[in-house]
Design a protein around this motif. Structure first.
Motif, PDB file in Angstrom:
ATOM      1  N   GLU A   1      36.413  -5.393 111.745  1.00  0.00           N
ATOM      2  CA  GLU A   1      35.936  -6.778 111.675  1.00  0.00           C
ATOM      3  C   GLU A   1      35.091  -7.162 112.893  1.00  0.00           C
ATOM      4  OE1 GLU A   1      36.273  -8.711 108.902  1.00  0.00           O
ATOM      5  OE2 GLU A   1      37.095  -6.853 108.090  1.00  0.00           O
ATOM      6  N   PHE A   2      34.262  -6.240 113.379  1.00  0.00           N
ATOM      7  CA  PHE A   2      33.347  -6.556 114.470  1.00  0.00           C
ATOM      8  C   PHE A   2      32.079  -7.197 113.905  1.00  0.00           C
ATOM      9  CE2 PHE A   2      36.158  -3.586 116.499  1.00  0.00           C
ATOM     10  CZ  PHE A   2      36.218  -4.019 117.817  1.00  0.00           C
ATOM     11  N   ASP A   3      31.408  -7.979 114.740  1.00  0.00           N
ATOM     12  CA  ASP A   3      30.286  -8.792 114.277  1.00  0.00           C
ATOM     13  C   ASP A   3      28.958  -8.047 114.270  1.00  0.00           C
ATOM     14  OD1 ASP A   3      31.957 -11.008 113.954  1.00  0.00           O
ATOM     15  OD2 ASP A   3      31.757 -11.550 116.063  1.00  0.00           O
ATOM     16  N   ALA A   4      28.817  -6.989 115.058  1.00  0.00           N
ATOM     17  CA  ALA A   4      27.533  -6.286 115.118  1.00  0.00           C
ATOM     18  C   ALA A   4      27.725  -4.926 115.768  1.00  0.00           C
ATOM     19  CB  ALA A   4      26.486  -7.096 115.877  1.00  0.00           C
ATOM     20  N   LEU A   5      26.789  -4.038 115.465  1.00  0.00           N
ATOM     21  CA  LEU A   5      26.722  -2.711 116.079  1.00  0.00           C
ATOM     22  C   LEU A   5      25.327  -2.549 116.674  1.00  0.00           C
ATOM     23  CD1 LEU A   5      27.591   0.240 116.635  1.00  0.00           C
ATOM     24  CD2 LEU A   5      26.843   0.793 114.300  1.00  0.00           C
ATOM     25  N   VAL A   6      25.270  -2.257 117.980  1.00  0.00           N
ATOM     26  CA  VAL A   6      24.001  -2.079 118.687  1.00  0.00           C
ATOM     27  C   VAL A   6      23.961  -0.655 119.228  1.00  0.00           C
ATOM     28  CG1 VAL A   6      22.474  -2.956 120.477  1.00  0.00           C
ATOM     29  CG2 VAL A   6      24.047  -4.517 119.319  1.00  0.00           C
ATOM     30  N   VAL A   7      22.895   0.082 118.904  1.00  0.00           N
ATOM     31  CA  VAL A   7      22.808   1.497 119.248  1.00  0.00           C
ATOM     32  C   VAL A   7      21.479   1.767 119.940  1.00  0.00           C
ATOM     33  CG1 VAL A   7      22.810   3.863 118.366  1.00  0.00           C
ATOM     34  CG2 VAL A   7      24.240   2.126 117.263  1.00  0.00           C
TER      35      VAL A   7
ATOM     36  N   GLU B   1      21.440  11.709 117.056  1.00  0.00           N
ATOM     37  CA  GLU B   1      20.935  11.354 115.732  1.00  0.00           C
ATOM     38  C   GLU B   1      21.612  10.068 115.257  1.00  0.00           C
ATOM     39  OE1 GLU B   1      20.271  10.950 111.693  1.00  0.00           O
ATOM     40  OE2 GLU B   1      22.263  11.546 112.376  1.00  0.00           O
ATOM     41  N   PRO B   2      20.833   9.030 114.926  1.00  0.00           N
ATOM     42  CA  PRO B   2      21.434   7.710 114.717  1.00  0.00           C
ATOM     43  C   PRO B   2      22.256   7.578 113.445  1.00  0.00           C
ATOM     44  CG  PRO B   2      19.083   7.638 114.279  1.00  0.00           C
ATOM     45  CD  PRO B   2      19.365   8.993 114.839  1.00  0.00           C
TER      46      PRO B   2
ATOM     47  N   VAL C   1      25.854   5.576 113.011  1.00  0.00           N
ATOM     48  CA  VAL C   1      26.027   4.440 112.114  1.00  0.00           C
ATOM     49  C   VAL C   1      27.090   4.745 111.068  1.00  0.00           C
ATOM     50  CG1 VAL C   1      24.877   3.008 110.393  1.00  0.00           C
ATOM     51  CG2 VAL C   1      23.689   3.615 112.508  1.00  0.00           C
ATOM     52  N   GLU C   2      27.047   5.949 110.517  1.00  0.00           N
ATOM     53  CA  GLU C   2      28.016   6.334 109.484  1.00  0.00           C
ATOM     54  C   GLU C   2      29.441   6.321 110.018  1.00  0.00           C
ATOM     55  OE1 GLU C   2      28.129   9.776 106.033  1.00  0.00           O
ATOM     56  OE2 GLU C   2      27.581  10.336 108.082  1.00  0.00           O
TER      57      GLU C   2
ATOM     58  N   ALA D   1      27.743  -8.112 108.946  1.00  0.00           N
ATOM     59  CA  ALA D   1      27.513  -7.746 110.345  1.00  0.00           C
ATOM     60  C   ALA D   1      26.136  -7.098 110.489  1.00  0.00           C
ATOM     61  CB  ALA D   1      28.594  -6.797 110.832  1.00  0.00           C
ATOM     62  N   SER D   2      25.513  -7.337 111.628  1.00  0.00           N
ATOM     63  CA  SER D   2      24.185  -6.781 111.900  1.00  0.00           C
ATOM     64  C   SER D   2      24.299  -5.376 112.476  1.00  0.00           C
ATOM     65  CB  SER D   2      23.413  -7.674 112.870  1.00  0.00           C
ATOM     66  OG  SER D   2      23.146  -8.928 112.295  1.00  0.00           O
ATOM     67  N   ILE D   3      23.378  -4.517 112.083  1.00  0.00           N
ATOM     68  CA  ILE D   3      23.265  -3.161 112.609  1.00  0.00           C
ATOM     69  C   ILE D   3      21.878  -3.036 113.226  1.00  0.00           C
ATOM     70  CG2 ILE D   3      23.340  -0.698 112.081  1.00  0.00           C
ATOM     71  CD1 ILE D   3      25.002  -1.463 109.581  1.00  0.00           C
ATOM     72  N   VAL D   4      21.812  -2.798 114.530  1.00  0.00           N
ATOM     73  CA  VAL D   4      20.547  -2.722 115.247  1.00  0.00           C
ATOM     74  C   VAL D   4      20.492  -1.380 115.974  1.00  0.00           C
ATOM     75  CG1 VAL D   4      19.022  -3.801 116.925  1.00  0.00           C
ATOM     76  CG2 VAL D   4      20.553  -5.219 115.551  1.00  0.00           C
TER      77      VAL D   4
END
Length: 443
Positions: free
Chosen positions: A307-313, A318-319, A323-324, A334-337
Motif C-alpha cells: 500500500e505504498f503511494d509511489a515507486l521512484v527508480v 534493467e528497470p 518494477v516487476e 500509485a505512480s511509477i516513475v
C-alpha cells in the motif's frame, strides 16, 4: 522570504551555517565549491587564501565575504544597475600586447604589497589604452573577468535542492545519472511526493532522488530505499543538504536480498544466557545487535504489507525487473516513475508495460531545458547548454480484475437497418429490450 517557505526550510535544515555542515561557496569565477565547516578549524580555498571557520558559524546564507589576512570582511550587496546604451562600438579596438602597459611583474608586486583586488582592477582600467572605446556591455564583462582573476571573495550558497542539484550536475553529472534540476522536479511531480506519503525508491543517483523526496516530505511520512549495500547506503548528495535529524527520520533502507519475501536474513545470535555475558561492553553490543535485528524485520514487514503511494527508480540495472519485483507493494492508482539517461532502455520498458493489464497509460518523455540570461538590456538564451537531462517513464498501477466489464458494454448501441424496418414503423434499440417489450404491450 515569506512565512510559509521559512517554516518549511526550518523543518528540513537550519537557516544559518552550523558547525559540522558541508556548505557550498560560490567563487569569483562563478563555480561552486563544497567545504566542511568545523568549529575552531581553518578553511582553505586555494589561491583565494584561508579563513577561520568560526567566522561563518551562525551566519545566514547568501552573504558575500572578502578574505583579508585570514579574516572575513562582509561585502554589502550590489544592486543591479541599469547599463546605459551608448554609440560606442568594439569595431576599432585592437587588443594587442601594448594595450595594457601594466606588466605581470608589476601586478605580482601589487599583490605582494597587500593591494586589494579592486585597486589592481582600477589601475588596469586607468592604464588600458582602449577601455574608453568599449561599449558599456564590454566594460562590464571586462570588470567581471578581472574580478574572477584577482578577487578573493566568495558567497555562501543556501543548500536548497535546486542549488545542490546544480552543483552536482556541474561537478559530475554521471554520478547523478544526468538528472538535471528540471528532470528532478518532473520526477517529484509525477510521483506526487507530498508530506505524509509512503514511498519506495531505488536510488543509484548518489542520493539525489532520496534528498528530493525527503525535502518534500518535510519529516512526515515513510520512505524505504532498496539498494545493493548491506549497511545503510552512503548518499553523498544528502551531505550537502544538511538535513536535520527530524527530516531524515522517515528514511529506512533494505538491500535486494532482504527485500525478497522468500529470503530469510542471516542474523547473528542475540539470545544469550545471562551467565554467559561477561562484561557490560558485551551486553551493550548484544543490545545494539538485537535492536538492529528488530529494526530489519520491522522494515521487511512494513514493505511486504504494501500500500505504498509511489515507486521512484533511477538505477543502473534493467528497470523492468525492478518494477516487476516492487509493484506488488504499491497501492491502487500509485505512480511509477523510472528515470534513465538512455531512451532505448525506457522504450523497451514502455513496450513491456503496455502489454500488461496492471499498468495504466505508460508514457516516455524526454526532458529538455533552455536557460536564459536575464539582465537589463541583455536578456537572451545562453550560448551553451546541456544536451539532455535524461528520459522519464511514468505509469499508474491499477488492479487487474478479470470479472470487470469494459464500459463500452453499457453504452447504447446505434440503430441498425434491420431493427428500424419494423411493421409498426418504430425504431427499436437493441439494448433497450425492456422499453421495446412495454411498447408492444401497449399496442
Amino acid at each position: 522570504m515569506n512565512a510559509s517557505t521559512s517554516t518549511a526550510e526550518f523543518n528540513t535544515r537550519a537557516s544559518s551555517v552550523q558547525s559540522g555542515n558541508t556548505i557550498l561557496l560560490r567563487l569569483p569565477n562563478g563555480d561552486p565549491k563544497a567545504v566542511k565547516i568545523d568549529k575552531d578549524c581553518n578553511v582553505s580555498l586555494g589561491r583565494l587564501g584561508s579563513f577561520y571557520a568560526n567566522e561563518l558559524i551562525n551566519e545566514p546564507f547568501g552573504r558575500t565575504y572578502d578574505i583579508i589576512d585570514k579574516k572575513l570582511t562582509l561585502i554589502p550587496p550590489r544592486s543591479l544597475a541599469e547599463v546605459e546604451d551608448t554609440d560606442a562600438t568594439n569595431e576599432y579596438i585592437n587588443d594587442g600586447q601594448f594595450v595594457q602597459p601594466l606588466t605581470l611583474e608589476e601586478i605580482q608586486a601589487l599583490k605582494q604589497s597587500g593591494a586589494h583586488a579592486s585597486e589592481i582592477i582600477k589601475m588596469q582600467i586607468e592604464q588600458h589604452a582602449n577601455y574608453s572605446l568599449k561599449t558599456e556591455y564590454s566594460k562590464e564583462k571586462y570588470k567581471k573577468r578581472k574580478e574572477a582573476k584577482y578577487s578573493k571573495s566568495f558567497t555562501t550558497i543556501e543548500p536548497t535542492l535546486f542549488n545542490v542539484c546544480e552543483y552536482w550536475f556541474k561537478k559530475d553529472q554521471t554520478r547523478i545519472r544526468d538528472i538535471r534540476v528540471d528532470t528532478l522536479s518532473q520526477i517529484l511531480n509525477m510521483a506526487n511526493i507530498r508530506p505524509g506519503g509512503r514511498y519506495l525508491a531505488v536510488d543509484d543517483a548518489s542520493g539525489l532522488l532520496v534528498s528530493g523526496i525527503l525535502e518534500r516530505m518535510g519529516g512526515s511520512g515513510r520512505l524505504i530505499t532498496i539498494g545493493n549495500s548491506d549497511s545503510p547506503p552512503a548518499y553523498p548528495v544528502m551531505v550537502n543538504m544538511n538535513f536535520t535529524a527530524e527530516t531524515v527520520a522517515p528514511l529506512s533502507s533494505l538491500n535486494w536480498a532482504t527485500a525478497d519475501q522468500s529470503h530469510t536474513p542471516l542474523v547473528p545470535p542475540v539470545d544469550v544466557a545471562p551467565d554467559q555475558i561477561k562484561s557490560e561492553r558485551q551486553k551493550s553490543r548484544l543490545n545494539k545487535r538485537k535492536a538492529a535485528t528488530d529494526l530489519l524485520f520491522s522494515i521487511r514487514e512494513e514493505l511486504f504489507a504494501g500500500e505504498f503511494d509511489a515507486l521512484v527508480v533511477a538505477s543502473e540495472y534493467e528497470p523492468f525487473s525492478i518494477v516487476e519485483k516492487l509493484v506488488p507493494y504499491l497501492a491502487g492508482s500509485a505512480s511509477i516513475v523510472v528515470q534513465s539517461p538512455y531512451g532505448q532502455i525506457l522504450s523497451e520498458l514502455h513496450s513491456k508495460l503496455r502489454a500488461l493489464p496492471g499498468y495504466l497509460c505508460p508514457s516516455v518523455t524526454e526532458v529538455w531545458l533552455r536557460r536564459y540570461q536575464v539582465l537589463p538590456g541583455r536578456t537572451h538564451p545562453t550560448m551553451n547548454t546541456s544536451g539532455t537531462g535524461g528520459f522519464i517513464l511514468h505509469a499508474i498501477k491499477i488492479y487487474d480484475d478479470e470479472n470487470a466489464n469494459a464500459i463500452t458494454s453499457f453504452r447504447r448501441q446505434k440503430p441498425t437497418a434491420t431493427s428500424s424496418s419494423s411493421s409498426s414503423g418504430k425504431i427499436i434499440i437493441a439494448s433497450d429490450t425492456l422499453d421495446a417489450s412495454m411498447e408492444d404491450a401497449d399496442e
